[in-house]
Motif scaffolding. Structure first.
Motif, PDB file in Angstrom:
ATOM      1  N   UNK A 147     -17.610   7.375  11.869  1.00  0.00           N
ATOM      2  CA  UNK A 147     -18.430   7.226  13.073  1.00  0.00           C
ATOM      3  C   UNK A 147     -18.901   5.773  13.132  1.00  0.00           C
ATOM      4  N   UNK A 148     -19.532   5.344  14.234  1.00  0.00           N
ATOM      5  CA  UNK A 148     -20.169   4.023  14.232  1.00  0.00           C
ATOM      6  C   UNK A 148     -21.169   3.868  13.094  1.00  0.00           C
ATOM      7  N   UNK A 149     -21.945   4.921  12.800  1.00  0.00           N
ATOM      8  CA  UNK A 149     -22.950   4.892  11.733  1.00  0.00           C
ATOM      9  C   UNK A 149     -22.283   4.806  10.361  1.00  0.00           C
ATOM     10  N   UNK A 150     -21.095   5.354  10.245  1.00  0.00           N
ATOM     11  CA  UNK A 150     -20.397   5.339   8.962  1.00  0.00           C
ATOM     12  C   UNK A 150     -19.563   4.102   8.726  1.00  0.00           C
ATOM     13  N   UNK A 151     -19.350   3.300   9.769  1.00  0.00           N
ATOM     14  CA  UNK A 151     -18.509   2.117   9.606  1.00  0.00           C
ATOM     15  C   UNK A 151     -19.124   1.156   8.601  1.00  0.00           C
ATOM     16  N   UNK A 152     -18.303   0.643   7.710  1.00  0.00           N
ATOM     17  CA  UNK A 152     -18.762  -0.288   6.698  1.00  0.00           C
ATOM     18  C   UNK A 152     -19.122   0.382   5.384  1.00  0.00           C
ATOM     19  N   UNK A 153     -19.167   1.718   5.360  1.00  0.00           N
ATOM     20  CA  UNK A 153     -19.468   2.410   4.106  1.00  0.00           C
ATOM     21  C   UNK A 153     -18.216   2.592   3.245  1.00  0.00           C
ATOM     22  N   UNK A 154     -17.056   2.673   3.881  1.00  0.00           N
ATOM     23  CA  UNK A 154     -15.798   2.846   3.163  1.00  0.00           C
ATOM     24  C   UNK A 154     -15.028   1.523   3.085  1.00  0.00           C
ATOM     25  N   UNK A 155     -14.118   1.447   2.149  1.00  0.00           N
ATOM     26  CA  UNK A 155     -13.264   0.278   1.995  1.00  0.00           C
ATOM     27  C   UNK A 155     -12.184   0.322   3.076  1.00  0.00           C
ATOM     28  N   UNK A 156     -12.307  -0.552   4.077  1.00  0.00           N
ATOM     29  CA  UNK A 156     -11.382  -0.532   5.202  1.00  0.00           C
ATOM     30  C   UNK A 156     -10.035  -1.162   4.881  1.00  0.00           C
ATOM     31  N   UNK A 157      -9.900  -1.715   3.681  1.00  0.00           N
ATOM     32  CA  UNK A 157      -8.596  -2.267   3.299  1.00  0.00           C
ATOM     33  C   UNK A 157      -7.691  -1.193   2.694  1.00  0.00           C
ATOM     34  N   UNK A 158      -8.225   0.013   2.497  1.00  0.00           N
ATOM     35  CA  UNK A 158      -7.398   1.117   2.008  1.00  0.00           C
ATOM     36  C   UNK A 158      -6.341   1.459   3.062  1.00  0.00           C
ATOM     37  N   UNK A 159      -5.097   1.756   2.645  1.00  0.00           N
ATOM     38  CA  UNK A 159      -4.032   2.015   3.628  1.00  0.00           C
ATOM     39  C   UNK A 159      -4.264   3.252   4.473  1.00  0.00           C
ATOM     40  N   UNK A 160      -5.069   4.214   4.002  1.00  0.00           N
ATOM     41  CA  UNK A 160      -5.304   5.429   4.777  1.00  0.00           C
ATOM     42  C   UNK A 160      -6.533   5.350   5.676  1.00  0.00           C
ATOM     43  N   UNK A 161      -7.172   4.171   5.744  1.00  0.00           N
ATOM     44  CA  UNK A 161      -8.303   4.010   6.648  1.00  0.00           C
ATOM     45  C   UNK A 161      -7.783   3.750   8.059  1.00  0.00           C
ATOM     46  N   UNK A 162      -8.264   4.556   9.027  1.00  0.00           N
ATOM     47  CA  UNK A 162      -7.784   4.452  10.408  1.00  0.00           C
ATOM     48  C   UNK A 162      -8.727   3.621  11.270  1.00  0.00           C
ATOM     49  N   UNK A 163     -10.037   3.943  11.237  1.00  0.00           N
ATOM     50  CA  UNK A 163     -10.991   3.192  12.051  1.00  0.00           C
ATOM     51  C   UNK A 163     -12.105   4.095  12.539  1.00  0.00           C
ATOM     52  N   UNK A 164     -12.900   3.580  13.473  1.00  0.00           N
ATOM     53  CA  UNK A 164     -13.971   4.368  14.075  1.00  0.00           C
ATOM     54  C   UNK A 164     -13.348   5.346  15.071  1.00  0.00           C
ATOM     55  N   UNK A 165     -13.670   6.626  14.900  1.00  0.00           N
ATOM     56  CA  UNK A 165     -13.100   7.642  15.789  1.00  0.00           C
ATOM     57  C   UNK A 165     -13.912   7.708  17.072  1.00  0.00           C
ATOM     58  N   UNK A 166     -13.235   7.540  18.214  1.00  0.00           N
ATOM     59  CA  UNK A 166     -13.901   7.496  19.511  1.00  0.00           C
ATOM     60  C   UNK A 166     -13.586   8.698  20.388  1.00  0.00           C
ATOM     61  N   UNK A 167     -12.930   9.716  19.812  1.00  0.00           N
ATOM     62  CA  UNK A 167     -12.588  10.874  20.623  1.00  0.00           C
ATOM     63  C   UNK A 167     -11.668  10.486  21.767  1.00  0.00           C
ATOM     64  N   UNK A 168     -11.922  11.029  22.949  1.00  0.00           N
ATOM     65  CA  UNK A 168     -11.072  10.751  24.115  1.00  0.00           C
ATOM     66  C   UNK A 168     -11.194   9.314  24.614  1.00  0.00           C
ATOM     67  N   UNK A 169     -12.253   8.600  24.156  1.00  0.00           N
ATOM     68  CA  UNK A 169     -12.421   7.223  24.601  1.00  0.00           C
ATOM     69  C   UNK A 169     -11.518   6.260  23.811  1.00  0.00           C
ATOM     70  N   UNK A 170     -10.974   6.703  22.717  1.00  0.00           N
ATOM     71  CA  UNK A 170     -10.150   5.842  21.871  1.00  0.00           C
ATOM     72  C   UNK A 170      -8.673   6.063  22.089  1.00  0.00           C
ATOM     73  N   UNK A 171      -7.867   5.644  21.112  1.00  0.00           N
ATOM     74  CA  UNK A 171      -6.412   5.763  21.207  1.00  0.00           C
ATOM     75  C   UNK A 171      -6.010   7.229  21.311  1.00  0.00           C
ATOM     76  N   UNK A 172      -5.106   7.521  22.239  1.00  0.00           N
ATOM     77  CA  UNK A 172      -4.693   8.895  22.469  1.00  0.00           C
ATOM     78  C   UNK A 172      -4.019   9.491  21.237  1.00  0.00           C
TER      79      UNK A 172
END
Length: 575
Positions: free
Chosen positions: A244-269
């Motif tokens: 979530x936006x609140x969770x961003x920055x808590x995980x290591x985003x350089x991990x290959x399985x990290x996707x990003x902030x989930x935006x539901x229908x507002x994000x990538x289909x």
């Protein structure tokens, strides 16, 4: 037997023992004698421009150091701070609010003095704070004060929320037992409940049955004290991980399985469809406010969900109350080798946030929201703290890929504009202290980057002076789009109430006392921005730097804000 100590000394010594090195606040006549004990306790007195800013700063400090503190005076001072204290409560920031109050004899006599409503009633302000703090205490009796301090601080740490301590002027020098200072204040470790094994078995069964699981990390993972455990789980399973936006920055985003902030229908289909089709979602630290979930649109709608919450563990619709989420996950990690979990190798082909080269945009074109955040992301280096103020910056930082050991703050639930600038001061100070103690991930140099709009900047600009005073390494990137653009997108696109005064923003560092060598620059075009981002002073920030990015007032970032603006325009009368 330890020698007796004065109460103020006891209080500040306890804060120092808990890792606090700096105390924010503003002096006032009911806290002045108390402040004499700050520096002798080994603490740094920050001294802020006003109490609201001080509380915002203590909030930012606490999210990095694990505990923050602010001192205000009775009435006028504490009420100036209460908005920020409420925000700390809403978003789980452990802040100790210490208030210097009138002497006991004045209160008992209902004396009509200043900073009151002149009616002899002294308890109104404490009752107000009881609504926005997890624990409150009035230090009235020397025989019980030491225990009261310890119990209140323990509540702050346990619940990761602000507490309220009142210290009367005549109690500052009161002697209390020093024996308790020998015993550290500890957060109780979670204990196994009778149904722990049952819960664990149900979770293992669902994990082993899952064919397309996902991991969703939200911001209450931090107050649950399970960030490291969740990271281990993410790394071990290699399951697609979103935040979530609140969770961003808590995980290591350089991990290959990290996707990003989930935006539901507002994000990538493709991401939305993948999450919707998943057969299991593990949700860590859910914080399902509307603004943290794109108006409840990004809450994972998987066939099965397991939520690790502050109340317990929820499997489907059944909440196992008081079952420790942290303890369950710790036991689950111990079963990873023997459990038959599916892992993704490689990760499904899902779109991820990526940087753009500063030179990728047409040189002479004006700067636009559709690319700016992917380009400004090039400022970020490992260990940096990134802060996006309420408005377009708060949405923009969500799309920035983070380097290793970065922390991110964006607007989540409270959304008090102006919060991020003082919070950046507090976070940068905490970062500086941790670097000096070699506790910032072994990184010797890092900075805090604040992305803030012009309207928000005008709310709390004074705290630039505190950044300068304490020689903090901060880059301020000011998005100048001529007013409250996010409010324009929501309502009042052409209304004057969304305008702000037009400041000469880059003169602010000089006015607030910055050295003449302080780097400032402004950009209207991509070429001008490319020059700034290539500057050596920017890339090796020492002290304060300030960059102004000038944009069109109705240029909205793609996604939710752009859609909201389009909906407003569609409703407007057609000529």
């Amino acid at each position: 037997m330890a020698a007796p100590v004065k109460l103020a000394e006891y209080l500040f010594t306890r804060l120092r023992q808990l890792g606090v090195e700096s105390v924010h606040g503003v002096p006032g006549d009911f806290n002045l004698t108390m402040l004499d004990y700050v520096e002798p306790a080994g603490l740094n007195w920050v001294g802020n421009a006003n109490e609201l800013n001080a509380a915002y700063a203590a909030d930012g400090y606490s999210r990095i150091k694990g505990l923050g503190a602010i001192v205000t005076t009775f009435g006028v001072g504490e009420l100036s701070a209460i908005n920020a204290i409420a925000g700390a409560y809403a978003e789980f920031a452990p802040v100790v609010h210490i208030v210097g109050i009138p002497a006991r004899q004045l209160q008992e006599a209902r004396t009509l003095i200043h900073h009151t409503l002149n009616d002899g009633e002294y308890r109104r302000f404490s009752r107000m704070h009881a609504q926005v703090t997890i624990a409150q205490t009035l230090l009235w009796d020397p025989l019980t004060c030491a225990q009261q301090v310890d119990d209140t601080l323990a509540q702050c740490l346990l619940h990761c929320r602000p507490v309220y301590i009142e210290l009367p002027v005549d109690m500052v020098d009161a002697f209390v037992s020093g024996d308790r200072l020998r015993t550290p204040i500890l957060v109780p470790e979670p204990q196994a409940t009778a149904n722990m094994d049952e819960v664990l078995a149900k979770i293992v069964s669902k994990l082993e049955a899952a064919k397309q699981p996902i991991i969703y990390v939200d911001g209450e993972t931090r107050p649950l004290r399970m960030v490291d455990h969740v990271q281990q789980f993410v790394s071990a399973t290699k399951w697609p991980t979103l935040t979530s936006p609140f969770g961003k920055g808590l995980m290591d985003e350089t991990e290959p399985n990290f996707v990003g902030v989930y935006q539901g229908q507002w994000g990538a289909r493709a991401v939305f469809d993948f999450v919707k089709e998943s057969d299991l979602a593990l949700c860590f630290g859910p914080h399902y406010s509307g603004t943290n979930t794109y108006m409840w649109n990004s809450i994972p709608q998987s066939k099965e969900t397991i939520e690790f919450t502050t109340s317990g563990v929820k499997i489907g619709s059944e909440l196992y109350r008081d079952v420790s989420a942290k303890l369950v996950l710790s036991n689950l990690l111990g079963k990873l080798d023997s459990a038959k979990f599916k892992t993704y190798t490689p990760l499904p082909d899902l779109p991820k946030y990526e940087l753009l080269a500063p030179s990728s945009a047409p040189a002479n074109d004006i700067i636009k929201q559709d690319k700016i955040w992917k380009i400004l992301g090039n400022l970020i280096q490992p260990g940096d703290i990134v802060m996006g103020e309420t408005g377009t910056p708060g949405f923009g930082v969500r799309e920035m890929p983070m380097q290793k050991y970065c922390r991110v703050f964006s607007h989540v639930t409270w959304l008090s504009i102006g919060y991020m600038l003082p919070a950046a001061q507090g976070a940068a100070l905490a970062q500086k202290e941790l670097i000096a103690a070699s506790k910032w991930h072994d990184i010797k140099k890092a900075k805090t980057i604040l992305f803030i709009g012009d309207g928000s900047f005008q709310m709390t600009a004074q705290e630039i002076s505190t950044m300068i005073k304490h020689e903090l390494d901060v880059i301020i990137v000011l998005i100048n789009n001529d007013g409250y653009s996010i409010e324009r997108f929501i309502h009042g696109r052409k209304q004057g109430y969304n305008d702000v005064a037009r400041w000469r923003y880059l003169e602010a560092p000089s006015f607030f006392g910055a050295p003449k060598v302080t780097y400032t620059a402004s950009a209207k075009t991509w070429d001008e921005l490319n020059t700034i981002l290539g500057n050596e002073q920017v890339n090796n920030t020492k002290g304060l730097s300030m960059i102004e990015v000038i944009m069109e007032r109705e240029d909205a970032p793609p996604g939710q804000l752009q859609k909201v603006l389009e909906m407003q325009i569609e409703k407007e009368p057609k000529n």
